[in-house]
Design an enzyme around this catalytic site. Structure first.
Site, PDB file in Angstrom:
ATOM      1  N   SER A 123       5.120   2.491   7.618  1.00 51.61           N
ATOM      2  CA  SER A 123       4.205   1.572   6.965  1.00 51.61           C
ATOM      3  C   SER A 123       5.736   1.128   5.673  1.00 51.61           C
ATOM      4  O   SER A 123       6.189   1.999   5.079  1.00 51.61           O
ATOM      5  CB  SER A 123       3.466   2.199   5.829  1.00 51.61           C
ATOM      6  OG  SER A 123       1.765   2.223   6.911  1.00 51.61           O
ATOM      7  N   HIS A 158       0.880  -0.757  -0.176  1.00 49.32           N
ATOM      8  CA  HIS A 158      -0.221   0.077   0.006  1.00 49.32           C
ATOM      9  C   HIS A 158       0.612   1.424  -0.120  1.00 49.32           C
ATOM     10  O   HIS A 158       0.657   1.949  -0.571  1.00 49.32           O
ATOM     11  CB  HIS A 158      -1.111   0.115   0.916  1.00 49.32           C
ATOM     12  CG  HIS A 158      -0.160   0.957   2.376  1.00 49.32           C
ATOM     13  ND1 HIS A 158      -0.018  -0.317   3.578  1.00 49.32           N
ATOM     14  CD2 HIS A 158       0.058   1.638   3.179  1.00 49.32           C
ATOM     15  CE1 HIS A 158       0.114   0.091   4.679  1.00 49.32           C
ATOM     16  NE2 HIS A 158       0.280   1.689   4.586  1.00 49.32           N
ATOM     17  N   ASP A 191       0.224  -7.033   1.712  1.00 46.84           N
ATOM     18  CA  ASP A 191       0.425  -6.398   1.720  1.00 46.84           C
ATOM     19  C   ASP A 191       2.172  -6.260   1.301  1.00 46.84           C
ATOM     20  O   ASP A 191       2.651  -5.147   2.480  1.00 46.84           O
ATOM     21  CB  ASP A 191      -0.479  -5.602   2.888  1.00 46.84           C
ATOM     22  CG  ASP A 191      -0.275  -4.228   2.535  1.00 46.84           C
ATOM     23  OD1 ASP A 191       0.108  -4.016   1.767  1.00 46.84           O
ATOM     24  OD2 ASP A 191      -0.269  -3.467   3.767  1.00 46.84           O
TER      25      ASP A 191
END
Length: 358
Positions: free
Chosen positions: A203, A95, A125
């Site tokens: 992230s 993402h 992911d």
């Protein structure tokens, strides 16, 4: 005496120290401290060893002006990644790069390199990029294990929250085997929960144990405000270490498959079938067809024809299709698996040879 005159006299009195003497103001003497404690020294040591392996990722999107039709690149997002090997492979979250047209990787020494997408697996992911950089600038992160983690262990997160690169936060493993949702809405099982501060921009960064080894990839936070609320999640490194080599080798993750289509959970309830993977289609010449599996269906009169429900794979129970897919991902194409199958109240075991999901 007027009020104005009184104020002026008081101001003059305070400005001269009351007796005309100049106020002395010297720097304070510093107080010596003892040696750093063991925990502080370890924090410092982990950061010094691992931070050169952590990178800042910026994604760019091409935008076209409506009137002039000119195109320009605009920053579309930032995140974190880490160096996987000295060949220039960089691991991050899918993402982080999703929707971007181009990505730039900035190393610890602030040098930047354009990145190419090697492969991605959105269901977990995970994405792998590659940069062309000198080997001496590519210290690979040390890889640990997540299968033996325990709640209460010390952890570290290094990332770029809000674009503030090379930020270290600390915490503990708060819980294990959590479930989070990927960008494809597939469930990521076995996630690590931590209270180490994880914010937007973290992230794709590493979650580390107290030895500085990679134990997870920071991927999500639970927060009504979008900022850290003490609940963060990381994809376990055992999962990462299984997927990344396949992405590097094949450019994509090819899941082993049986060649079946599953019905919805409410159909199983309506038919009085047990929990598991209720088959509504079995592809011709598929591993499932070769193993003799049959789907539910209807005869010419419209009556239900009993089919199969897969209830376990190699002795591990599967409650639904997502459970089964997660188990099959840990196997290899061509590997044999033993399925426990229910049909019309009878249970049996069959052996199937896994094929490709392509």
């Amino acid at each position: 005496m007027s009020q104005r005159l009184l104020i002026l006299l008081l101001a003059a009195l305070f400005s001269t120290g009351g007796a005309g003497a100049q106020t002395k103001a010297q720097p304070r003497a510093t107080t010596a401290r003892g040696a750093l404690d063991a925990e502080e020294l370890n924090n410092i040591g982990v950061f010094k060893r691992v931070s050169p392996s952590v990178v800042h990722i910026t994604t760019l999107s091409v935008q076209r002006d409506f009137f002039s039709l000119r195109t320009s690149e605009q920053p579309s997002g930032t995140g974190t990644g880490f160096i996987w090997d000295d060949a220039g492979h960089v691991v991050t979250n899918f993402h982080v790069i999703q929707g971007g047209d181009r990505a730039t990787v900035t190393l610890n020494d602030q040098s930047s390199f354009p990145a190419k997408l090697v492969g991605a697996y959105p269901d977990r992911d995970i994405a792998v990029l590659r940069i062309e950089a000198p080997h001496e600038k590519l210290p690979a992160i040390a890889v640990g294990a997540s299968r033996d983690l325990q709640v209460g262990q010390k952890v570290y997160a290094i990332g770029n929250p809000f674009g503030l690169d090379q930020t270290l936060t600390t915490g503990i493993v708060s819980a294990l085997n959590r479930e989070i949702e990927s960008v494809t809405r597939r469930t990521i099982k076995g996630a690590i929960q931590t209270d180490a501060a994880i914010n937007p921009g973290n992230s794709g960064g590493p979650l580390l144990d107290s030895a500085g080894r990679l134990i997870g990839v920071n991927t999500a936070i639970y927060s009504p405000s979008g900022a850290s609320a003490g609940i963060g999640f990381a994809i376990p490194v055992d999962e990462v270490n299984r997927i990344v080599p396949r992405l590097i080798r094949d450019g994509r993750f090819i899941r082993p498959a049986l060649g079946v289509t599953a019905g919805p959970e409410n159909l199983a309830k309506a038919l009085g079938a047990p929990k598991g993977v209720l088959l509504v289609n079995v592809a011709d010449a598929s591993p499932a067809a070769a193993a003799g599996l049959k789907p539910f269906g209807r005869d010419r009169s419209g009556r239900i024809v009993q089919g199969d429900v897969i209830t376990s794979v190699d002795g591990q129970a599967v409650a639904d299709l997502d459970d089964m897919l997660s188990l099959l991902e840990t196997r290899q194409i061509g590997e044999k698996v033993t399925l426990t199958v229910w049909r019309a109240g009878q249970t049996r075991k069959v052996v199937a040879t896994l094929g490709s999901s392509d």
